[in-house]
Design an enzyme around this catalytic site. Structure first.
Site, PDB file in Angstrom:
ATOM      1  N   HIS A   1     -18.991  70.021  63.680  1.00 57.11           N
ATOM      2  CA  HIS A   1     -18.546  70.836  62.545  1.00 57.11           C
ATOM      3  C   HIS A   1     -17.269  70.243  61.948  1.00 57.11           C
ATOM      4  O   HIS A   1     -17.111  70.171  60.721  1.00 57.11           O
ATOM      5  CB  HIS A   1     -18.254  72.266  63.010  1.00 57.11           C
ATOM      6  CG  HIS A   1     -19.454  73.124  63.204  1.00 57.11           C
ATOM      7  ND1 HIS A   1     -20.419  73.280  62.244  1.00 57.11           N
ATOM      8  CD2 HIS A   1     -19.832  73.904  64.255  1.00 57.11           C
ATOM      9  CE1 HIS A   1     -21.351  74.124  62.696  1.00 57.11           C
ATOM     10  NE2 HIS A   1     -21.015  74.506  63.908  1.00 57.11           N
TER      11      HIS A   1
ATOM     12  N   HIS B   1     -17.875  67.276  59.761  1.00 57.94           N
ATOM     13  CA  HIS B   1     -18.458  67.697  58.489  1.00 57.94           C
ATOM     14  C   HIS B   1     -17.342  68.108  57.520  1.00 57.94           C
ATOM     15  O   HIS B   1     -17.394  67.822  56.321  1.00 57.94           O
ATOM     16  CB  HIS B   1     -19.421  68.865  58.736  1.00 57.94           C
ATOM     17  CG  HIS B   1     -20.456  69.046  57.682  1.00 57.94           C
ATOM     18  ND1 HIS B   1     -21.350  70.095  57.694  1.00 57.94           N
ATOM     19  CD2 HIS B   1     -20.757  68.332  56.579  1.00 57.94           C
ATOM     20  CE1 HIS B   1     -22.157  69.996  56.648  1.00 57.94           C
ATOM     21  NE2 HIS B   1     -21.816  68.947  55.951  1.00 57.94           N
TER      22      HIS B   1
ATOM     23  N   HIS C   1     -20.372  69.840  69.960  1.00 59.68           N
ATOM     24  CA  HIS C   1     -20.920  70.687  68.906  1.00 59.68           C
ATOM     25  C   HIS C   1     -19.830  71.046  67.890  1.00 59.68           C
ATOM     26  O   HIS C   1     -19.999  70.857  66.677  1.00 59.68           O
ATOM     27  CB  HIS C   1     -21.503  71.955  69.526  1.00 59.68           C
ATOM     28  CG  HIS C   1     -22.098  72.913  68.540  1.00 59.68           C
ATOM     29  ND1 HIS C   1     -23.443  73.051  68.354  1.00 59.68           N
ATOM     30  CD2 HIS C   1     -21.517  73.805  67.683  1.00 59.68           C
ATOM     31  CE1 HIS C   1     -23.681  73.963  67.425  1.00 59.68           C
ATOM     32  NE2 HIS C   1     -22.515  74.435  66.997  1.00 59.68           N
ATOM     33  N   GLU C   2     -18.715  71.562  68.393  1.00 58.26           N
ATOM     34  CA  GLU C   2     -17.650  71.974  67.479  1.00 58.26           C
ATOM     35  C   GLU C   2     -17.045  70.768  66.763  1.00 58.26           C
ATOM     36  O   GLU C   2     -16.639  70.870  65.597  1.00 58.26           O
ATOM     37  CB  GLU C   2     -16.575  72.766  68.228  1.00 58.26           C
ATOM     38  CG  GLU C   2     -17.065  74.057  68.862  1.00 58.26           C
ATOM     39  CD  GLU C   2     -17.814  74.956  67.889  1.00 58.26           C
ATOM     40  OE1 GLU C   2     -17.516  74.941  66.676  1.00 58.26           O
ATOM     41  OE2 GLU C   2     -18.733  75.678  68.338  1.00 58.26           O
TER      42      GLU C   2
END
Length: 710
Positions: free
Chosen positions: A502, A505, A498-499
């Site tokens: 980020h 991105h 998940h991290e």
């Protein structure tokens, strides 16, 4: 360590070890003073219509200089908190708030942006530049540019106070978390705990010069007790300490609507007065902090012409209205609650057969894990052996390398804030793209949770140099113990993915303008799309084959374990869904109805009436530790997780159709979503990738909450 590799120095990595608390405030003061002079000069030199380079790029340069100083300080305050650094950090908060308010209310600056937006030059701008101008003008208005002077001053005072209160909330939560430990000297008291959990607790005790084992409220320790401890009283004691962190004592109890008749029969163990909440009641109470924050947010919204803070929050998000957000969440709740009730009924029946006739909040994790083991012959602890950190990282990198055409390598000889920190570089066609730090393990003086923050933005500087992005990726996993590598639960693996989503991105953007680079300018309810999207590969057999391998033998995850794990994927997904919906609805309702006579806990209880299937004890003070909305960026925006999960599940369904490791599909996702950052509205980017607007079907199917999944 000091930087010894000259290649690394050209990328301007922060020199964390050189930052001393005594340097922070003077450095920030100097930069703010310089920036104010530079802005005044910039505006005085404007003749005729401003240019992009003379206005926007010039301001980007000033912001970058301030960011180079402040970003590492803010990061250190989160990961290496101490009294001296905290004092220096907090001394700067009102100064920074005042500075940004000044910019947002600078009428000549606003007029310069308006002139640029309406200029002939703007007609030839890239789409990212046009979006940045549009968002900048919006943000001027949301900063009170059109307010009378007295109201502008009040706006500034509110923002300054909110900055201070958010930091206070975070500090008191950290202090409350660290204030409680339990020293155990008899191993029998830890019956049921795994060897790895006990080894970590033994290591924690030794670090304090103690014999035996030390239980703390840091999440790995808390999770271990709540999931595995056979001693029900120990679970309840830890649960009570955890869910009453930063909570109230007797004089403040009334504001939360506590009634003596509501008290748990066990409440007396926390103090002589039944209205005290938890073992450190009142010492770090965030109750008054929350009340002030909510009052000030409501006042801010009214100043700017909004009915409530929920409306103000949505002014810069994808969602169109309060009604749309609440309808979306309540629709999910109606669909999910029957599944949650069924999950709970099955768990209660199982616990009853195990001798627990009155299932309580402190029993959920324990009996859920036992039921999972009975039903699927699998547990997080069995899986942990197959997820050593380096194997997981190697597999994660292999997945994104295949999908996005990049290469990732580890670097050494860099400046760091802790010996556990690691640094990696992303390359494409032999050229560096960006770098990221990993700080993966829980420790004292480190904020809980997991997050990504940008240390450097990707942008084209005024001198033409292309600045490469740098990210900090932070988690709180169980560290290595007794000579073994750090072993992750599968839940922790999904957190890591998940991290990292980020991080990608932030790092894989192709936008060269700071205001739309990476996650900058991305609507908050779309910013979770790339992160939740990455979690899907933790459940795909092709992904699991790359990220798993026994820490001793290297043996891949056996087929029978894989089958059991996939079969258990949606175990209690109904309960998990309504829990997240409770948080989301509570947050939005709290901000949309503030001032209607209900206090914080009364709002929460109303939401629980609507969506929950098991009520926690009355002493539970969950809001007092809800840092996402009181100390982070998710105020009236926690719904973003579910909103973006619809986008991410639907986006991933294209990979399900075309191949989960299909490089062509990966390239399409990178170019449509990751590369374009905040350059266009998120829905346009999504449609560009998916070919249509999103539907909720994929989310419900992935969660096992649809007829198709059933």
């Amino acid at each position: 360590m000091t930087a010894s590799n000259p290649l690394l120095q050209q990328f301007d990595l922060p020199h964390y070890s050189a930052i001393l608390p005594a340097h922070v405030e003077p450095a920030v003061d100097a930069i703010l003073a310089d920036n104010r002079v530079a802005i005044a000069d910039l505006l005085s030199q404007q003749s005729g219509t401003p240019s992009w380079n003379g206005l926007v790029l010039a301001l980007d340069e000033l912001g970058a200089r301030l960011g180079r100083a402040w970003s590492p300080v803010s990061h250190l305050n989160a990961v290496c908190n101490n009294a001296e650094l905290r004092a220096a950090y907090e001394a700067c908060l009102p100064k920074l708030s005042e500075y940004w308010t000044e910019i947002g209310q600078n009428q000549p600056l606003f007029q310069a942006y308006e002139a640029l937006a309406g200029s002939p030059e703007a007609g030839g701008f890239e789409v990212a530049q046009k979006t940045i101008l549009e968002h900048s003008l919006r943000d001027f208005r949301l900063s009170g540019i059109n307010l009378p002077e007295a109201e502008q001053q009040r706006y500034g005072a509110i923002q300054m106070k909110l900055s201070e209160l958010g930091s206070k909330f975070s500090n008191q939560l950290l202090d409350a978390t660290q204030a409680w430990t339990k020293h155990v000297t008899e191993e029998a008291a830890l019956a049921g705990l795994t060897d790895s959990a006990k080894a970590q607790m033994k290591q924690a005790a030794e670090a304090k010069g103690l014999d035996g084992w030390l239980i703390s409220l840091e999440f790995p320790s808390y999770y271990a007790v709540m999931t595995y401890a056979d001693d029900r009283a120990l679970r309840e004691e830890l649960y009570a300490a955890y869910c009453t962190r930063a909570s109230d004592q007797s004089p403040h109890a009334g504001q939360f609507g506590t009634r003596a008749s509501d008290q748990s029969p066990h409440a007396g163990q926390f103090g002589t007065r039944a209205s005290e909440q938890g073992p450190n009641a009142g010492q770090f109470d965030n109750g008054p902090v929350m009340a002030q924050i909510l009052d000030l947010r409501q006042e801010l919204a009214k100043l700017l012409g909004f009915a409530h803070y929920g409306e103000l929050s949505l002014a810069s998000k994808m969602a169109d209205s309060t009604e749309q957000v609440l309808s979306f969440l309540r629709d999910l709740a109606v669909r999910s609650k029957p599944f949650a009730a069924q999950d709970l009924s099955e768990l209660q029946a199982f616990a009853f057969d195990q001798g627990c006739a009155d299932l309580q909040s402190w029993d959920l994790g324990y009996y859920s894990e036992k039921l999972r083991e009975q039903r699927y012959s699998i547990s997080q602890e069995i899986l942990r052996a197959y997820f050593p950190i380096d194997r997981v990282l190697g597999g994660l990198f292999a997945i994104v390398e295949r999908l996005y055409g990049i290469q990732i390598k580890e670097l050494s000889g860099f400046d760091s804030w802790h010996p556990d920190v690691r640094l990696f570089e992303i390359e494409e066609n032999g050229q560096p793209v960006g770098r990221f730090f990993f700080d993966l393990y829980a420790r004292a003086n480190k904020r809980g949770g997991a997050w990504m923050d940008g240390a450097r933005d990707h942008r084209r500087a005024a001198d033409g140099e292309l600045i490469s992005p740098v990210a900090n990726l932070v988690c709180n996993f169980t560290p290595a113990v007794e000579g073994q590598p750090a072993l992750l639960t599968h839940d922790e693996v999904t957190t890591l993915f998940h991290e990292f989503g980020h991080g990608l991105h932030h790092l894989l953007t192709r936008v060269e303008h700071a205001g739309a680079s990476g996650i900058n300018g991305v609507a908050w309810d779309a910013v979770e799309l790339p992160s939740q999207f990455m979690e899907n590969w933790c459940w795909e057999p092709q992904g699991l084959a790359l990220i798993s391998g026994h820490h001793q033998s290297g043996e891949p995850l056996p087929q029978d374990l894989l089958d059991k794990m996939l079969a258990a994927k949606n175990f209690q997904s109904g309960l998990m869904m309504v829990r997240q919906l409770e948080f989301s609805l509570f947050d939005f309702e709290l901000h949309a109805t503030h001032g209607d006579g209900r206090n914080v806990l009364e709002v929460l209880e109303g939401i629980r009436d609507e969506v929950s299937v098991l009520r926690p004890p009355a002493y539970n003070r969950f809001p007092n530790s809800f840092a996402h909305i009181f100390a982070g960026g998710y105020a009236a925006g926690y719904y973003s997780y579910k909103w973006a999960e619809v986008l991410s599940a639907d986006a991933f369904s294209r990979f399900e159709e075309e191949g989960v490791l299909n490089p062509q599909t990966g390239h399409a996702f990178r170019e449509a979503i990751l590369a374009r950052g905040g350059s266009q509205e998120p829905m346009l980017l999504f449609v560009d990738f998916r070919g249509r607007t999103p539907t909720i079907d994929a989310l419900l199917r992935h969660c096992g909450l649809s007829e198709e999944a059933a």
